[in-house]
Design an enzyme around this catalytic site. Structure first.
Site, PDB file in Angstrom:
ATOM      1  N   VAL A  13       0.830  -1.210   0.000  1.00 22.56           N
ATOM      2  CA  VAL A  13       0.000   0.000   0.000  1.00 22.56           C
ATOM      3  C   VAL A  13       0.866   1.262   0.000  1.00 22.56           C
ATOM      4  CG1 VAL A  13      -1.757   1.293   1.259  1.00 22.56           C
ATOM      5  CG2 VAL A  13      -1.925  -1.191   1.109  1.00 22.56           C
ATOM      6  N   ARG A  45      13.216  -1.117   8.462  1.00 27.42           N
ATOM      7  CA  ARG A  45      14.648  -0.938   8.718  1.00 27.42           C
ATOM      8  C   ARG A  45      15.136   0.495   8.652  1.00 27.42           C
ATOM      9  NH1 ARG A  45      17.534  -5.375   5.110  1.00 27.42           N
ATOM     10  NH2 ARG A  45      19.434  -4.720   6.146  1.00 27.42           N
ATOM     11  N   VAL A 155     -11.962   0.199   5.835  1.00 22.76           N
ATOM     12  CA  VAL A 155     -13.111  -0.697   5.626  1.00 22.76           C
ATOM     13  C   VAL A 155     -13.640  -0.498   4.207  1.00 22.76           C
ATOM     14  CG1 VAL A 155     -15.322  -1.499   6.536  1.00 22.76           C
ATOM     15  CG2 VAL A 155     -13.737  -0.281   8.044  1.00 22.76           C
ATOM     16  N   GLY A 209      -1.728 -14.181  -5.203  1.00 20.47           N
ATOM     17  CA  GLY A 209      -1.390 -12.992  -4.403  1.00 20.47           C
ATOM     18  C   GLY A 209      -2.589 -12.407  -3.676  1.00 20.47           C
ATOM     19  N   GLU A 212      -2.502 -14.067   2.047  1.00 18.08           N
ATOM     20  CA  GLU A 212      -1.173 -13.994   2.655  1.00 18.08           C
ATOM     21  C   GLU A 212      -0.634 -15.409   2.887  1.00 18.08           C
ATOM     22  OE1 GLU A 212       0.417 -11.205   3.549  1.00 18.08           O
ATOM     23  OE2 GLU A 212      -1.212  -9.870   2.988  1.00 18.08           O
ATOM     24  N   ASP A 223      -9.806  -9.895  10.557  1.00 21.33           N
ATOM     25  CA  ASP A 223      -9.843  -8.712   9.688  1.00 21.33           C
ATOM     26  C   ASP A 223     -11.267  -8.154   9.599  1.00 21.33           C
ATOM     27  OD1 ASP A 223      -8.545  -7.110   7.293  1.00 21.33           O
ATOM     28  OD2 ASP A 223     -10.386  -7.993   6.497  1.00 21.33           O
ATOM     29  N   LYS A 227     -12.961  -4.545  11.146  1.00 23.59           N
ATOM     30  CA  LYS A 227     -13.753  -3.612  10.326  1.00 23.59           C
ATOM     31  C   LYS A 227     -15.106  -3.326  10.974  1.00 23.59           C
ATOM     32  CE  LYS A 227     -11.338  -4.919   6.132  1.00 23.59           C
ATOM     33  NZ  LYS A 227     -11.235  -5.905   5.046  1.00 23.59           N
ATOM     34  N   GLY A 320      -7.148  -3.781  -2.129  1.00 23.61           N
ATOM     35  CA  GLY A 320      -6.182  -3.804  -3.216  1.00 23.61           C
ATOM     36  C   GLY A 320      -5.329  -2.555  -3.042  1.00 23.61           C
TER      37      GLY A 320
HETATM   38  N1  NAP Z   1      -3.034  -4.562   0.886  1.00 24.30           N
HETATM   39  C1  NAP Z   1      -4.254  -4.025   0.822  1.00 24.30           C
HETATM   40  O1  NAP Z   1      -4.936  -4.053  -0.216  1.00 24.30           O
HETATM   41  C2  NAP Z   1      -4.843  -3.340   2.028  1.00 24.30           C
HETATM   42  C3  NAP Z   1      -6.137  -2.816   1.971  1.00 24.30           C
HETATM   43  C4  NAP Z   1      -6.640  -2.125   3.079  1.00 24.30           C
HETATM   44  C5  NAP Z   1      -5.882  -2.009   4.222  1.00 24.30           C
HETATM   45  N2  NAP Z   1      -4.643  -2.576   4.260  1.00 24.30           N
HETATM   46  C6  NAP Z   1      -3.843  -2.417   5.472  1.00 24.30           C
HETATM   47  O2  NAP Z   1      -2.752  -1.556   5.148  1.00 24.30           O
HETATM   48  C7  NAP Z   1      -1.600  -1.930   5.890  1.00 24.30           C
HETATM   49  C8  NAP Z   1      -0.449  -2.166   4.932  1.00 24.30           C
HETATM   50  O3  NAP Z   1      -0.784  -3.245   4.059  1.00 24.30           O
HETATM   51  P1  NAP Z   1       0.295  -3.777   3.010  1.00 24.30           P
HETATM   52  O4  NAP Z   1      -0.413  -4.766   2.168  1.00 24.30           O
HETATM   53  O5  NAP Z   1       1.012  -2.642   2.387  1.00 24.30           O
HETATM   54  O6  NAP Z   1       1.292  -4.530   4.004  1.00 24.30           O
HETATM   55  P2  NAP Z   1       2.804  -4.926   3.706  1.00 24.30           P
HETATM   56  O7  NAP Z   1       3.014  -5.094   2.249  1.00 24.30           O
HETATM   57  O8  NAP Z   1       3.132  -6.027   4.623  1.00 24.30           O
HETATM   58  O9  NAP Z   1       3.644  -3.626   4.157  1.00 24.30           O
HETATM   59  C9  NAP Z   1       3.830  -3.262   5.486  1.00 24.30           C
HETATM   60  C10 NAP Z   1       4.960  -2.291   5.579  1.00 24.30           C
HETATM   61  O10 NAP Z   1       5.120  -1.889   6.934  1.00 24.30           O
HETATM   62  C11 NAP Z   1       6.522  -1.930   7.232  1.00 24.30           C
HETATM   63  N3  NAP Z   1       6.739  -2.055   8.657  1.00 24.30           N
HETATM   64  C12 NAP Z   1       6.585  -3.133   9.469  1.00 24.30           C
HETATM   65  N4  NAP Z   1       6.921  -2.803  10.729  1.00 24.30           N
HETATM   66  C13 NAP Z   1       7.305  -1.509  10.705  1.00 24.30           C
HETATM   67  C14 NAP Z   1       7.787  -0.606  11.682  1.00 24.30           C
HETATM   68  N5  NAP Z   1       7.930  -0.973  12.956  1.00 24.30           N
HETATM   69  N6  NAP Z   1       8.093   0.670  11.302  1.00 24.30           N
HETATM   70  C15 NAP Z   1       7.964   1.051  10.025  1.00 24.30           C
HETATM   71  N7  NAP Z   1       7.510   0.237   9.041  1.00 24.30           N
HETATM   72  C16 NAP Z   1       7.193  -1.024   9.390  1.00 24.30           C
HETATM   73  C17 NAP Z   1       7.030  -3.106   6.445  1.00 24.30           C
HETATM   74  O11 NAP Z   1       8.437  -2.980   6.353  1.00 24.30           O
HETATM   75  P3  NAP Z   1       9.324  -4.001   5.468  1.00 24.30           P
HETATM   76  O12 NAP Z   1       9.058  -3.612   4.042  1.00 24.30           O
HETATM   77  O13 NAP Z   1      10.688  -3.683   5.923  1.00 24.30           O
HETATM   78  O14 NAP Z   1       8.835  -5.377   5.806  1.00 24.30           O
HETATM   79  C18 NAP Z   1       6.312  -2.869   5.137  1.00 24.30           C
HETATM   80  O15 NAP Z   1       6.999  -1.912   4.384  1.00 24.30           O
HETATM   81  C19 NAP Z   1      -2.006  -3.157   6.709  1.00 24.30           C
HETATM   82  O16 NAP Z   1      -2.336  -2.750   7.997  1.00 24.30           O
HETATM   83  C20 NAP Z   1      -3.223  -3.701   5.979  1.00 24.30           C
HETATM   84  O17 NAP Z   1      -4.110  -4.366   6.855  1.00 24.30           O
HETATM   85  C21 NAP Z   1      -4.109  -3.221   3.193  1.00 24.30           C
END
Ligand code: NAP
Length: 340
Positions: A13, A45, A155, A209, A212, A223, A227, A320
């Site tokens: 995201v 990191r 949500v 994809g 997870e 999840d 919501k 997404g």
């Molecule tokens: N994917 C979707 O379509 C979607 C839709 C709605 C809501 N969301 C929500 O949006 C959030 C992000 O989703 P995502 O799919 O982007 O997840 P993701 O791909 O797992 O990305 C999470 C990011 O957070 C970073 N992170 C983890 N711990 C951290 C910390 N302590 N400090 C700073 N950064 C940290 C991770 O770092 P690294 O890259 O180093 O691992 C990664 O860059 C989640 O809470 C998810 O529930 C996602």
């Protein structure tokens, strides 16, 4: 008007949001007079920081670095800084929280959000956990400081559900229910259409994809429950995640699906709450094929809002990265007053 944005979390995201800002920043500026400047992106990191704001080309470039590597990107990368140091460097107006959702502790999102508010930054979240666990604390902290917290992405982030619920100011909302998790809906759709078991459908979803590697937050209903809490809190209901009766999708077998199909029905993982009784649930339900939710398949989500005036149904994308990134950008524009 310039808005300085720090993006905390740079996975699917966060990167989609950086790309979107690069590609549609000028459209937003033209329409609303708001120039969104990303001044930093942060992963687990480290960070890449540019206090004067990254250019579109720089955002596209940093979005391509491997996971967990933004701090190595030249010339703006910095490894291992605390959030406090990051704030001292770039002084954001808006904090975008897109770290993973952790429904046990809420961390790291909860501490990040509270810190952002303490530093006078407005907050936009896609991470649901801080709101699902500490909605009142976050809103109280924001209110005390005259700041905004927006979470349209949390949500049905691909559809304007949060805005729709908020717009029903004089309605008495009686019940909200629907399909709020795209992963489980995709798995169930595969089970019904291809007549395969849950394990095989899950493997296909993972290969696509859509699921997870650890799908338990989706399959076990965490999840969707998070919501529900956010939707309920919007309506002033004190629903807690621990008070939601959750039944995992994992108990649904191919045999259950076949039996449902024989009765001209389908199985859906439905989440909902009754605003009058306070009862809330996430559970597999057998729905007759003429019900609205039975026709909502694949990655689509749906919400039914029953009120004293009439009922509303919203069907659309649940999330997404691209859709979620649009919700984040919409929230930023709305915070800055650029939207009527
Ligand atoms: N994917 C979707 O379509 C979607 C839709 C709605 C809501 N969301 C929500 O949006 C959030 C992000 O989703 P995502 O799919 O982007 O997840 P993701 O791909 O797992 O990305 C999470 C990011 O957070 C970073 N992170 C983890 N711990 C951290 C910390 N302590 N400090 C700073 N950064 C940290 C991770 O770092 P690294 O890259 O180093 O691992 C990664 O860059 C989640 O809470 C998810 O529930 C996602």
């Amino acid at each position: 008007m310039d808005v300085r944005v720090l993006v905390v979390g740079f996975g699917h995201v966060g990167r989609a949001f950086a790309r979107l800002t690069a590609l549609k920043g000028s459209l937003v500026e033209r329409r609303f007079g708001v120039r969104v400047k990303i001044v930093g992106v942060v992963d687990s990191r480290g960070a890449a920081l540019k206090p004067e704001g990254f250019s579109g080309a720089e955002l596209l470039k940093v979005s391509e670095v491997p996971r967990s590597s933004v701090c190595f990107s030249e010339p703006y990368g910095v490894c291992g800084l605390s959030l406090k140091s990051l704030y001292d460097s770039v002084q954001p107006d808006v904090h975008v929280e897109v770290t993973p959702s952790n429904y046990v502790s809420g961390e790291p999102g909860l501490s990040n959000v509270m810190f952002a508010l303490s530093r006078g930054a407005n907050v936009v979240l896609a991470n649901k956990a801080p709101l699902a666990l500490k909605f009142d604390d976050i809103m109280g902290s924001a209110r005390a400081r005259g700041l905004k917290v927006k979470f349209r992405a949390t949500v049905m982030g691909g559809s304007p559900l949060i805005d729709t619920v908020l717009s029903l100011r004089s309605h008495e909302v009686k019940k909200v229910y629907g399909i709020f998790n795209a992963t489980t809906n995709y798995i169930l759709t595969l089970m019904h259409e291809s007549l395969i078991g849950l394990d095989e459908a899950l493997k296909t979803a993972q290969a696509m994809g859509v699921a997870e590697a650890d799908p338990s937050l989706d399959i076990d209903g965490w999840d969707a429950a998070a919501k529900l809490v956010i939707l309920a809190r919007l309506l002033g209901l004190k629903l807690n995640i621990s008070g939601i009766a959750r039944e995992s999708l994992s108990k649904v077998t191919l045999r259950d699906v076949v039996e449902a199909l024989k009765r001209n029905s389908v199985i859906k993982h439905v989440a909902g709450f009754d605003a009058l009784s306070g009862e809330a649930w996430v559970k597999p339900e057998t729905l007759s094929s003429d019900s609205v939710l039975s026709k909502v398949n694949g990655l689509l989500n749906a919400a039914v809002i029953e009120t004293d005036v009439c009922d509303y149904i919203l069907i659309g994308k649940g999330g997404g990265p691209v859709e979620t990134a649009h919700s984040l950008l919409d929230d930023i524009v709305s915070i800055t007053g650029g939207l009527i």
